[in-house]
Design a protein around this motif. Structure first.
Motif, PDB file in Angstrom:
ATOM      1  N   ARG A 156       0.817  -1.202   0.000  1.00  0.00           N
ATOM      2  CA  ARG A 156       0.000   0.000   0.000  1.00  0.00           C
ATOM      3  C   ARG A 156       0.859   1.263   0.000  1.00  0.00           C
ATOM      4  O   ARG A 156       0.624   2.187  -0.775  1.00  0.00           O
ATOM      5  N   ASP A 157       1.880   1.279   0.833  1.00  0.00           N
ATOM      6  CA  ASP A 157       2.727   2.475   0.908  1.00  0.00           C
ATOM      7  C   ASP A 157       3.538   2.655  -0.371  1.00  0.00           C
ATOM      8  O   ASP A 157       3.725   3.778  -0.849  1.00  0.00           O
ATOM      9  N   ALA A 158       3.985   1.529  -0.926  1.00  0.00           N
ATOM     10  CA  ALA A 158       4.750   1.600  -2.174  1.00  0.00           C
ATOM     11  C   ALA A 158       3.870   2.172  -3.278  1.00  0.00           C
ATOM     12  O   ALA A 158       4.295   2.993  -4.092  1.00  0.00           O
ATOM     13  N   LEU A 159       2.602   1.759  -3.266  1.00  0.00           N
ATOM     14  CA  LEU A 159       1.660   2.229  -4.277  1.00  0.00           C
ATOM     15  C   LEU A 159       1.424   3.727  -4.138  1.00  0.00           C
ATOM     16  O   LEU A 159       1.380   4.460  -5.122  1.00  0.00           O
ATOM     17  N   LYS A 160       1.303   4.171  -2.888  1.00  0.00           N
ATOM     18  CA  LYS A 160       1.103   5.598  -2.671  1.00  0.00           C
ATOM     19  C   LYS A 160       2.308   6.381  -3.192  1.00  0.00           C
ATOM     20  O   LYS A 160       2.164   7.396  -3.873  1.00  0.00           O
ATOM     21  N   ALA A 161       3.504   5.862  -2.912  1.00  0.00           N
ATOM     22  CA  ALA A 161       4.716   6.527  -3.401  1.00  0.00           C
ATOM     23  C   ALA A 161       4.714   6.563  -4.927  1.00  0.00           C
ATOM     24  O   ALA A 161       5.064   7.565  -5.545  1.00  0.00           O
TER      25      ALA A 161
END
Lengths: 290, 266
Positions: free
Chosen positions: B102-107
């Protein structure tokens, strides 16, 4: 988001395995970004090693030519100068904003934001006119008796440096302001109590405490300057190209996708690695660059 | 003492001087352009020998300026709507969801903000040439949306993160359907995020030059592209008039943001 009904979750037993929820919401944006961002950039970079013939010929040509090396040098020198000057001007301004009382601060903040949001072309146009041989800056310098002949301030790297510094100042002042505002005044009081004079307080307490913010801001300004296109090409003239303009020229006038892709990859690698450094050491701060 | 303005001694005046000079430096080009646009000298002499509305007359008399302004406006409005809608759905997924990366996607979604715009412009130019979207309204909208979406996702997610979800849950317990609770409880509560998303998206599209230079065709160009093309030929005061209008719009939008922020706070 069909699994989203946590309101009743208190009564219902917890699901055995953790299920992915909410992924449906990001699918449209993910598809959009994959098709119109990742894929085109990936294809461009691939073309740098596939066209005109597979191999690293484009990169060899990029490194082997004095013309291209000069463009790289221009890009790094201007970005470095812009960063240093922005930092030198930006630090005292951010410092003053952080401690100045009253209404003046909000006026200056309004000016900062206005200049940040004013159309880039409008601001660059202003500098093209201001820096001309017959422009206001030359006239003022002659009027004050500092020079007798007009200086060449535009169509060269001086013009680019002035125009870019102008654009980058708010980007360094705002984060620095945040950092200085957070410094605890009692640390400086302690230093003064221990006998430090003003200069020692500045160089041995305030500057070191503000250093992470200065480094992060400087890195950001440097990276943004490396990739700028509009201001360098309007204020720099054809003899003093920078990297972004080189990429555009490869593609638009020379229709050389291999070389364009190679130059783009160089810019991209430098940009992303410097951002990684920044994220790693200074955390996240992120306005974009034009 | 270095952080106390009154106890800085003469350093106080040095700091104040630098700050005022910098503020003047930042303001000068903006004021200068506005003054030039009303000046009667074709050669951009300052101070101008007299005042005139001639350049605005020329600006409005030339249908190509008007047309490019309308094109810009149309694209910016479509981009704003799409960016807020897509940003809203994505932010719900990012903030409320729990899934791998999820965080990678946000980045990833925020990457277009830091990527040099020229790289994206050239890449999309190649892609659109191949699929026939170059020089079309759709091409403009898509490319501007790539740049605007990160601002939307950032504004809306941070608003959504600050919203206590149990209020929405309470509405559901009181009998609202989950969708109804979102529309009638959550959306109003995060309206400041939606508003910033809209303003940022609009300005991103309205001011975009680099991507637009590559997207435009002789028949379809935005206002910044028209300014750019004109500037490459000469420094006519008509551009000063066009720039002044662009600056005016920025000031209006900034004032609007300030007013709305104040209203939403109360």
């Amino acid at each position: 988001m069909s699994t989203y009904s946590d309101a009743s979750g208190a009564i219902m037993p917890l699901p055995k395995a953790r299920r992915a929820t909410g992924f449906g919401g990001v699918v449209p944006a993910l598809a959009f970004v994959a098709i119109f961002f990742i894929a085109p950039v990936a294809v461009l970079l691939l073309r740098s090693v596939l066209e005109p013939v597979p191999g690293f010929g484009n990169y060899a040509q990029l490194i082997g030519s004095a013309t291209y090396l000069k463009i790289f040098a221009n890009t790094f020198i201007v970005s470095g100068l812009v960063t240093v000057i922005s930092l030198l001007i930006g630090f005292p301004v951010a410092w003053a904003l952080a401690i100045m009382p009253g209404r003046l601060t909000s006026v200056i903040f309004a000016i900062l934001l206005l200049s940040m949001w004013t159309n880039l072309l409008a601001r660059t146009y202003a500098w093209m006119v201001l820096l001309q041989r017959t422009g206001l800056i030359n006239k003022m310098l002659i009027g004050m008796g500092l020079i007798d002949k007009p200086l060449a301030l535009v169509n060269n790297l001086t013009g680019v440096t002035i125009g870019m510094t102008y654009i980058m100042l708010p980007f360094i002042i705002l984060p620095l302001y945040g950092v200085i505002k957070k410094i605890d005044p009692s640390t400086l009081q302690a230093a003064a109590l221990c006998g430090a004079n003003r200069w020692q307080c500045l160089t041995r307490v305030l500057l070191p405490l503000a250093m992470p913010g200065m480094a992060a801001g400087a890195l950001m300004v440097f990276v943004m300057s490396l990739g700028y296109f509009v201001t360098p090409s309007l204020l720099g003239g054809t003899a003093n190209m920078m990297l972004a303009e080189l990429i555009a020229q490869f593609v638009q006038s020379l229709v050389n996708w291999g070389m364009g892709g190679a130059a783009a990859l160089v810019l991209l690698v430098v940009t992303l690695s410097l951002y990684t450094v920044q994220l790693r050491f200074f955390g996240n701060q992120n306005p974009g660059g034009r | 003492m270095l952080l106390n303005f009154d106890r800085l001694g003469w350093w106080k005046y040095a700091l104040l001087g630098i700050t005022l000079l910098t503020a003047a430096f930042l303001l000068m080009p903006i004021v200068f352009i506005a003054a030039l646009s009303f000046g009667s000298s074709q050669w951009l002499i300052f101070p101008p020998p007299g005042w005139t509305l001639q350049w605005y007359g020329e600006l409005f008399a030339d249908p190509r300026w008007l047309e490019s302004a309308l094109t810009s406006l149309k694209i910016a409005v479509i981009v704003t709507v799409l960016s807020v809608l897509l940003g809203l759905v994505t932010s719900f997924g990012l903030v409320r969801g729990s899934f791998m990366f999820r965080d990678a996607l946000k980045a990833l979604f925020l990457t277009p903000m830091i990527l040099p715009v020229v790289v994206l412009a050239v890449a999309l130019y190649a892609f659109f040439l191949r699929i026939g979207l170059g020089g079309t309204l759709t091409g403009f909208v898509i490319s501007h949306l790539v740049l605007a979406l990160p601002f939307s996702i950032l504004s809306i997610s941070s608003a959504l993160e600050g919203f206590d979800k149990s209020i929405e849950d309470a509405a559901v317990l009181c009998g609202a359907s989950p969708l109804e609770a979102k529309i009638r409880v959550t959306l109003p509560a995060i309206s400041h995020g939606l508003f910033s998303a809209a303003v940022f998206s609009f300005l991103t599209s309205w001011d975009e030059v680099v991507v637009a230079i590559f997207m435009s065709s002789p028949t379809l160009q935005t206002l910044p592209v028209k300014v750019w093309a004109t500037l490459r030929q000469d420094l006519t005061p008509v551009v000063a008039a066009a720039s002044t209008l662009l600056i005016l719009l920025t000031i209006i939008l900034m004032a609007l943001v300030a007013v709305v922020r104040k209203v939403l706070k109360q």
